[in-house]
Design a protein around this motif. Structure first.
Motif, PDB file in Angstrom:
ATOM      1  N   ALA A   1      -4.413  -8.086  -2.913  1.00  0.00           N
ATOM      2  CA  ALA A   1      -3.411  -7.616  -3.870  1.00  0.00           C
ATOM      3  C   ALA A   1      -3.953  -6.544  -4.790  1.00  0.00           C
ATOM      4  O   ALA A   1      -3.227  -6.035  -5.649  1.00  0.00           O
ATOM      5  N   THR A   2      -5.218  -6.209  -4.651  1.00  0.00           N
ATOM      6  CA  THR A   2      -5.864  -5.191  -5.472  1.00  0.00           C
ATOM      7  C   THR A   2      -6.021  -3.919  -4.658  1.00  0.00           C
ATOM      8  O   THR A   2      -6.770  -3.876  -3.672  1.00  0.00           O
ATOM      9  N   LEU A   3      -5.294  -2.897  -5.034  1.00  0.00           N
ATOM     10  CA  LEU A   3      -5.286  -1.634  -4.287  1.00  0.00           C
ATOM     11  C   LEU A   3      -5.685  -0.499  -5.215  1.00  0.00           C
ATOM     12  O   LEU A   3      -5.130  -0.374  -6.311  1.00  0.00           O
ATOM     13  N   GLY A   4      -6.662   0.276  -4.793  1.00  0.00           N
ATOM     14  CA  GLY A   4      -7.133   1.372  -5.628  1.00  0.00           C
ATOM     15  C   GLY A   4      -7.662   0.896  -6.962  1.00  0.00           C
ATOM     16  O   GLY A   4      -7.551   1.603  -7.966  1.00  0.00           O
ATOM     17  N   GLY A   5      -8.215  -0.313  -6.975  1.00  0.00           N
ATOM     18  CA  GLY A   5      -8.763  -0.871  -8.198  1.00  0.00           C
ATOM     19  C   GLY A   5      -7.739  -1.501  -9.121  1.00  0.00           C
ATOM     20  O   GLY A   5      -8.088  -2.001 -10.191  1.00  0.00           O
ATOM     21  N   LYS A   6      -6.458  -1.522  -8.721  1.00  0.00           N
ATOM     22  CA  LYS A   6      -5.379  -2.090  -9.527  1.00  0.00           C
ATOM     23  C   LYS A   6      -4.890  -3.396  -8.907  1.00  0.00           C
ATOM     24  O   LYS A   6      -4.651  -3.459  -7.695  1.00  0.00           O
ATOM     25  N   LEU A   7      -4.741  -4.415  -9.740  1.00  0.00           N
ATOM     26  CA  LEU A   7      -4.120  -5.659  -9.291  1.00  0.00           C
ATOM     27  C   LEU A   7      -2.612  -5.432  -9.343  1.00  0.00           C
ATOM     28  O   LEU A   7      -1.990  -5.541 -10.400  1.00  0.00           O
ATOM     29  N   VAL A   8      -2.013  -5.133  -8.196  1.00  0.00           N
ATOM     30  CA  VAL A   8      -0.625  -4.675  -8.193  1.00  0.00           C
ATOM     31  C   VAL A   8       0.383  -5.807  -8.055  1.00  0.00           C
ATOM     32  O   VAL A   8       1.591  -5.584  -8.256  1.00  0.00           O
ATOM     33  N   MET A   9      -0.068  -7.011  -7.735  1.00  0.00           N
ATOM     34  CA  MET A   9       0.876  -8.130  -7.681  1.00  0.00           C
ATOM     35  C   MET A   9       0.148  -9.447  -7.839  1.00  0.00           C
ATOM     36  O   MET A   9      -1.053  -9.547  -7.568  1.00  0.00           O
TER      37      MET A   9
ATOM     38  N   SER B   1       0.808  -1.222   0.000  1.00  0.00           N
ATOM     39  CA  SER B   1       0.000   0.000   0.000  1.00  0.00           C
ATOM     40  C   SER B   1       0.838   1.266   0.000  1.00  0.00           C
ATOM     41  O   SER B   1       0.326   2.358  -0.256  1.00  0.00           O
ATOM     42  N   GLN B   2       2.137   1.135   0.255  1.00  0.00           N
ATOM     43  CA  GLN B   2       2.996   2.319   0.298  1.00  0.00           C
ATOM     44  C   GLN B   2       3.398   2.824  -1.086  1.00  0.00           C
ATOM     45  O   GLN B   2       3.954   3.905  -1.203  1.00  0.00           O
ATOM     46  N   TYR B   3       3.170   1.997  -2.104  1.00  0.00           N
ATOM     47  CA  TYR B   3       3.674   2.324  -3.437  1.00  0.00           C
ATOM     48  C   TYR B   3       2.522   2.503  -4.433  1.00  0.00           C
ATOM     49  O   TYR B   3       2.435   1.776  -5.428  1.00  0.00           O
TER      50      TYR B   3
ATOM     51  N   ASP C   1      -1.085  -2.112 -13.317  1.00  0.00           N
ATOM     52  CA  ASP C   1      -2.244  -2.973 -13.125  1.00  0.00           C
ATOM     53  C   ASP C   1      -2.045  -4.252 -13.935  1.00  0.00           C
ATOM     54  O   ASP C   1      -2.087  -4.240 -15.171  1.00  0.00           O
ATOM     55  N   LEU C   2      -1.837  -5.356 -13.236  1.00  0.00           N
ATOM     56  CA  LEU C   2      -1.577  -6.630 -13.909  1.00  0.00           C
ATOM     57  C   LEU C   2      -2.818  -7.220 -14.567  1.00  0.00           C
ATOM     58  O   LEU C   2      -2.698  -8.107 -15.413  1.00  0.00           O
TER      59      LEU C   2
ATOM     60  N   PRO D   1      -3.059  -3.821   9.604  1.00  0.00           N
ATOM     61  CA  PRO D   1      -4.065  -2.773   9.398  1.00  0.00           C
ATOM     62  C   PRO D   1      -3.905  -2.139   8.016  1.00  0.00           C
ATOM     63  O   PRO D   1      -2.778  -1.848   7.583  1.00  0.00           O
ATOM     64  N   PRO D   2      -5.003  -1.921   7.311  1.00  0.00           N
ATOM     65  CA  PRO D   2      -4.939  -1.458   5.918  1.00  0.00           C
ATOM     66  C   PRO D   2      -4.688   0.042   5.779  1.00  0.00           C
ATOM     67  O   PRO D   2      -5.540   0.792   5.304  1.00  0.00           O
ATOM     68  N   THR D   3      -3.510   0.460   6.212  1.00  0.00           N
ATOM     69  CA  THR D   3      -3.128   1.864   6.060  1.00  0.00           C
ATOM     70  C   THR D   3      -1.805   1.949   5.319  1.00  0.00           C
ATOM     71  O   THR D   3      -0.903   1.133   5.551  1.00  0.00           O
ATOM     72  N   GLU D   4      -1.670   2.941   4.443  1.00  0.00           N
ATOM     73  CA  GLU D   4      -0.419   3.104   3.715  1.00  0.00           C
ATOM     74  C   GLU D   4       0.711   3.550   4.635  1.00  0.00           C
ATOM     75  O   GLU D   4       1.886   3.541   4.240  1.00  0.00           O
ATOM     76  N   TYR D   5       0.372   3.899   5.874  1.00  0.00           N
ATOM     77  CA  TYR D   5       1.393   4.349   6.825  1.00  0.00           C
ATOM     78  C   TYR D   5       1.788   3.255   7.813  1.00  0.00           C
ATOM     79  O   TYR D   5       2.395   3.530   8.841  1.00  0.00           O
ATOM     80  N   TRP D   6       1.456   2.006   7.454  1.00  0.00           N
ATOM     81  CA  TRP D   6       1.796   0.881   8.335  1.00  0.00           C
ATOM     82  C   TRP D   6       3.292   0.829   8.622  1.00  0.00           C
ATOM     83  O   TRP D   6       3.712   0.771   9.783  1.00  0.00           O
ATOM     84  N   ILE D   7       4.128   0.836   7.605  1.00  0.00           N
ATOM     85  CA  ILE D   7       5.566   0.716   7.826  1.00  0.00           C
ATOM     86  C   ILE D   7       6.109   1.937   8.564  1.00  0.00           C
ATOM     87  O   ILE D   7       6.942   1.813   9.475  1.00  0.00           O
ATOM     88  N   GLU D   8       5.641   3.130   8.187  1.00  0.00           N
ATOM     89  CA  GLU D   8       6.081   4.327   8.900  1.00  0.00           C
ATOM     90  C   GLU D   8       5.697   4.253  10.368  1.00  0.00           C
ATOM     91  O   GLU D   8       6.482   4.642  11.252  1.00  0.00           O
ATOM     92  N   ALA D   9       4.516   3.736  10.649  1.00  0.00           N
ATOM     93  CA  ALA D   9       4.098   3.598  12.046  1.00  0.00           C
ATOM     94  C   ALA D   9       4.971   2.586  12.778  1.00  0.00           C
ATOM     95  O   ALA D   9       5.383   2.810  13.925  1.00  0.00           O
TER      96      ALA D   9
END
Length: 434
Positions: A125-133, A96-98, A104-105, A387-395
């Motif tokens: 694996a689908t984030l923002g409507g994109k299958l990212v991996m 989610s950080q990227y 979109d695969l 937790p589904p936040t893009e700030y997980w790693i920063e936290a």
């Protein structure tokens, strides 16, 4: 093996043709890749040469590191605008950080291929409507490895029951893990258990103990919730083990390879760890505990909830890749059924439905593999993602130094959790999360 590779090559070739790309179109193409490294991930990469032979392309692995180091490298690449490499290892805890890094695969991989995966993994694996991996056969949830002979000695069992007031048996709760780890420990020669003590690794372990104790790491708005009774109980568990000498003194610097090699050395009684180590631990050429490894589901906390921090590895294609079709073909190949059978044969859990069925069938006549699969299946049944936040790693980068401070005795549990909570609260507010 030759026959197997040939079959895998035909499967991958069919996939290439299905996307409308001919194998010949990849002649002379070089795919730069940044991949996770580590003993449990390496066997799959030996298959890359089969894909190269089939397609005429070349894979240039320009970086091979653990995910914490890859995460730093990816962020540096984004900042510098140097994201024209093509294939990257990814993970549900980091993805989610990227939001702009990966393409979109779903536009590059046939729908029938996507349909073959466990759909809960595809959803994650689908984030923002994109299958990212595309997920690889590295669905991660931890179960408890232990040395069986520790539970087969009558004198040891009697001494334990006299000291702790209950029979010695494979632990079902985290309190029992702590009791037994302290009882078994004989430092510096033998330790009761161990834990990864830095980066996201220790925060993930802390997170699952908080949940197992009835708490939460974040509230619904992603404000910190871990400075609670459940959080204090969880952190005290880590502190007590360290203070008692039941874990190695260097555990606050440990990550996953350190834990795997530690248990394989025969100097650790109980080890909560990932499925990718199962075959390694029971292989006499790599492990001193081979033939003496038992498996149990992850223990439960004081709330009767089983630990189950989970996630999965995968491969992604960058938006700036010059040949997305070739890159997607490689990703497809590394996650196809043959690839997942190869990885899961060593213990990791697959992310393709058909391979789950294959693993269950293969394990029927192998008592150790059957025990491993049963333990991980029971744990996976109640698993939970980060937790589904893009700030997980920063936290986690704010939380883990405070957990370490408490473990090392530089702060009290209350001080550490209060300081960590304040830091995460400030992060979330600065980022406009609430």
């Amino acid at each position: 093996m030759t026959a197997r590779m040939t079959g895998a090559s035909l499967i991958a070739l069919t996939t290439v043709l299905a996307t409308g790309a001919q194998a010949a179109e990849f002649d002379g193409v070089t795919i730069d890749a940044k991949l996770i490294g580590g003993q449990q991930y390496e066997a799959l990469y030996a298959r890359i040469s089969a894909w190269e032979e089939m397609t005429g392309a070349t894979v240039n692995v320009i970086s091979k590191k653990n995910h914490f180091e890859l995460d730093k490298e990816f962020k540096s690449d984004i900042a510098a605008g140097t994201t024209d490499w093509c294939v990257g290892s990814n993970h549900s805890s980091f993805a989610s950080q990227y939001p702009s890094l990966y393409t979109d695969l779903s536009a590059l991989v046939p729908q029938e291929t996507v349909d073959g995966f466990v759909q809960a993994n595809i959803a994650a694996a689908t984030l923002g409507g994109k299958l990212v991996m595309l997920p690889r056969a590295q669905f991660d949830v931890s179960a408890l490895y232990y040395q069986k002979d520790l539970y087969e000695d009558a004198d040891r069992a009697a001494a334990f029951e006299e000291e702790y007031g209950y029979p010695l048996a494979v632990p079902e709760t985290w309190d029992q893990v702590k009791d037994q780890a302290i009882f078994f420990a004989d430092p510096p020669n033998f330790y009761g258990t161990q834990y990864a003590g830095k980066d996201e690794a220790i925060v993930g372990r802390f997170y699952e103990l908080v949940v197992a104790n009835g708490g939460a790491l974040f509230n619904d708005d992603f404000s910190p919730a871990f400075n609670s009774d459940a959080g204090k109980e969880a952190l005290q568990w880590f502190v007590d083990l360290y203070e008692s000498g039941a874990v190695p003194a260097g555990t606050t610097n440990y990550l996953w390879d350190d834990l795997g090699n530690g248990f394989a050395s025969g100097t650790i009684a109980l080890n909560l760890d990932w499925p990718g180590w199962a075959a390694f631990f029971n292989d006499a050429s790599s492990s001193k505990v081979a033939g003496n490894v038992g498996m149990a589901p992850a223990p439960k906390g004081s709330a009767g909830v089983r630990s189950g921090w989970s996630g999965f590895h995968g491969f992604s294609v960058t938006e700036d890749c010059a040949n997305k079709e070739a890159a997607a073909s490689l990703v497809d190949f590394l996650t196809n059924e043959d690839s997942q059978k190869l990885e899961s044969s060593a213990g990791p859990l697959p992310s393709r439905t058909a391979v789950w069925e294959w693993v269950a069938e293969e394990a029927k006549d192998d008592p150790y593999r059957a025990e491993v699969l049963a333990a991980f299946q029971e744990t996976a049944a109640t698993a939970f993602a980060v937790p589904p936040t893009e700030y997980w790693i920063e936290a986690t980068n704010l939380i883990y130094p405070e957990l370490q401070a408490a473990i090392l005795g530089d702060k009290t549990v209350d001080e550490a959790l209060s300081d960590a909570s304040d830091a995460v609260d400030e992060l979330m507010q600065e980022e406009g999360v609430y």
